[in-house]
Design a protein around this motif. Structure first.
Motif, short mmCIF file in Angstrom:
data_model
loop_
_atom_site.label_atom_id
_atom_site.label_comp_id
_atom_site.label_asym_id
_atom_site.label_seq_id
_atom_site.Cartn_x
_atom_site.Cartn_y
_atom_site.Cartn_z
N GLY A 114 0.84 -1.47 -0.03
CA GLY A 114 0.05 0.30 0.31
C GLY A 114 0.77 0.60 -0.08
O GLY A 114 0.52 2.56 -0.48
N LYS A 115 2.30 1.20 0.71
CA LYS A 115 3.28 2.36 0.52
C LYS A 115 3.59 2.59 0.14
O LYS A 115 4.89 3.35 -0.95
CB LYS A 115 3.78 2.03 1.84
N ALA A 116 4.33 1.49 -0.93
CA ALA A 116 5.05 1.51 -2.02
C ALA A 116 4.39 2.27 -3.14
O ALA A 116 3.64 2.55 -4.07
CB ALA A 116 5.27 0.32 -2.92
N ASP A 117 5.80 3.06 -4.27
CA ASP A 117 5.19 3.76 -5.38
C ASP A 117 6.29 2.91 -6.43
O ASP A 117 4.54 3.03 -7.57
CB ASP A 117 6.66 4.92 -5.61
N VAL A 118 6.47 1.95 -6.09
CA VAL A 118 6.72 0.59 -7.47
C VAL A 118 6.62 -1.02 -6.71
O VAL A 118 6.87 -0.42 -6.01
CB VAL A 118 7.47 0.46 -8.07
N VAL A 119 6.07 -1.46 -7.48
CA VAL A 119 5.92 -3.17 -7.08
C VAL A 119 6.91 -3.51 -7.51
O VAL A 119 6.48 -4.32 -9.10
CB VAL A 119 4.87 -3.91 -6.62
N VAL A 120 7.40 -4.50 -7.51
CA VAL A 120 8.23 -5.77 -8.20
C VAL A 120 8.38 -6.96 -7.50
O VAL A 120 8.39 -7.16 -6.70
CB VAL A 120 10.11 -5.07 -8.04
N VAL A 121 7.81 -7.56 -8.63
CA VAL A 121 7.36 -9.57 -8.08
C VAL A 121 8.26 -10.21 -9.48
O VAL A 121 8.12 -10.21 -10.96
CB VAL A 121 6.04 -9.05 -8.66
N ARG A 122 9.44 -10.95 -8.61
CA ARG A 122 10.04 -11.67 -9.13
C ARG A 122 9.44 -13.63 -9.22
O ARG A 122 8.87 -13.84 -7.82
CB ARG A 122 11.62 -11.44 -9.04
N PHE A 123 9.64 -13.67 -9.50
CA PHE A 123 8.65 -15.35 -9.83
C PHE A 123 10.01 -16.31 -10.57
O PHE A 123 10.82 -16.61 -11.54
CB PHE A 123 7.71 -15.59 -11.84
N GLY A 124 10.42 -17.56 -10.10
CA GLY A 124 11.35 -18.05 -10.02
C GLY A 124 11.81 -18.75 -10.80
O GLY A 124 10.33 -19.78 -11.15
N GLU A 125 12.31 -20.22 -11.15
CA GLU A 125 12.10 -21.17 -11.70
C GLU A 125 11.51 -21.88 -10.82
O GLU A 125 11.03 -22.96 -11.48
CB GLU A 125 13.59 -21.43 -12.40
N LYS A 126 12.50 -22.03 -9.84
CA LYS A 126 12.00 -23.54 -9.17
C LYS A 126 11.21 -24.36 -8.64
O LYS A 126 10.30 -25.13 -8.44
CB LYS A 126 13.30 -23.54 -7.90
N TYR A 127 9.89 -23.35 -7.66
CA TYR A 127 8.69 -23.26 -6.97
C TYR A 127 8.03 -22.89 -7.88
O TYR A 127 8.12 -21.44 -8.56
CB TYR A 127 8.96 -23.17 -5.75
N LYS A 128 6.56 -23.21 -7.79
CA LYS A 128 5.35 -21.94 -8.15
C LYS A 128 5.29 -20.93 -6.78
O LYS A 128 5.43 -21.44 -6.01
CB LYS A 128 3.85 -22.60 -7.72
N GLN A 129 5.18 -20.00 -7.01
CA GLN A 129 4.94 -18.96 -6.49
C GLN A 129 3.74 -18.47 -6.34
O GLN A 129 3.30 -16.88 -6.79
CB GLN A 129 6.15 -17.69 -6.13
N TRP A 130 2.59 -18.62 -5.93
CA TRP A 130 1.11 -18.57 -5.46
C TRP A 130 1.41 -17.28 -5.04
O TRP A 130 0.04 -16.50 -5.04
CB TRP A 130 0.64 -19.46 -5.19
N ASN A 131 1.73 -16.61 -4.18
CA ASN A 131 1.88 -15.83 -3.22
C ASN A 131 2.55 -14.83 -4.32
O ASN A 131 1.81 -13.40 -3.80
CB ASN A 131 2.88 -16.05 -1.92
N ALA A 132 3.79 -15.18 -4.81
CA ALA A 132 3.80 -13.84 -5.21
C ALA A 132 2.61 -13.35 -6.56
O ALA A 132 2.61 -12.04 -7.11
CB ALA A 132 5.22 -14.24 -6.75
#
Length: 154
Positions: free
Chosen positions: A76-94
């Motif tokens: 909520g306080k962020a000006d920009v949100v960066v979200v990284r999806f990696g190779e090894k696991y499914k990142q449902w939280n991301a």
């Protein structure tokens, strides 16, 4: 103005450190925040603080709710949100964080390799930029914050 950048996503590589290091080298006026990246602490925070649960569902539920206090506040306080999806696991939280940020109208930068293009097409469509590397992300931040583009006089 200092920019607040929230770094969401996989916790198994050094991508956050690479972004922070390169942003420091570029002298970007950026403050970074992130979820708790200690995997076990993140999983167990709810039961550690609020009491044990015999059922794993409720164990995880308590942790997710406690973690959501941090995540929702910082996104909520962020000006920009960066979200990284990696190779090894499914990142449902991301993916959830990306959707939450998009719903709040936050500018999104998504990072993933070419092999995730199809699986993340809806997430990518919500983003303003899709990068493959942390270094590209810093170049984007440098450009949007300072108007600097490598090879051009700004």
């Amino acid at each position: 103005m200092a920019w607040n950048v929230y770094l969401s996503g996989e916790i198994h590589t050094d991508w956050r450190e690479r972004i922070e290091e390169k942003a420091g080298q570029a002298d970007l006026p950026v403050t970074f925040s992130a979820p708790v990246t200690h995997h076990e602490a993140s999983d167990d925070c709810g039961v550690q603080i609020l009491g044990a649960e015999q059922n794993k569902f409720w164990h995880d539920h308590k942790g997710a709710q406690v973690n959501a206090i941090r995540t929702r506040t910082l996104i909520g306080k962020a000006d920009v949100v960066v979200v990284r999806f990696g190779e090894k696991y499914k990142q449902w939280n991301a993916a959830f964080d990306a959707g939450y940020a998009a719903a709040l109208g936050k500018p999104l930068i998504i990072i993933h390799g070419p092999d995730h293009q199809h699986a993340l097409k809806e997430v990518d469509a919500a983003a303003l930029a899709v990068a493959e590397t942390p270094e590209q992300t810093v170049e984007i931040l440098d450009y949007v914050i300072n108007g600097r583009l490598a090879g051009y006089n700004a």
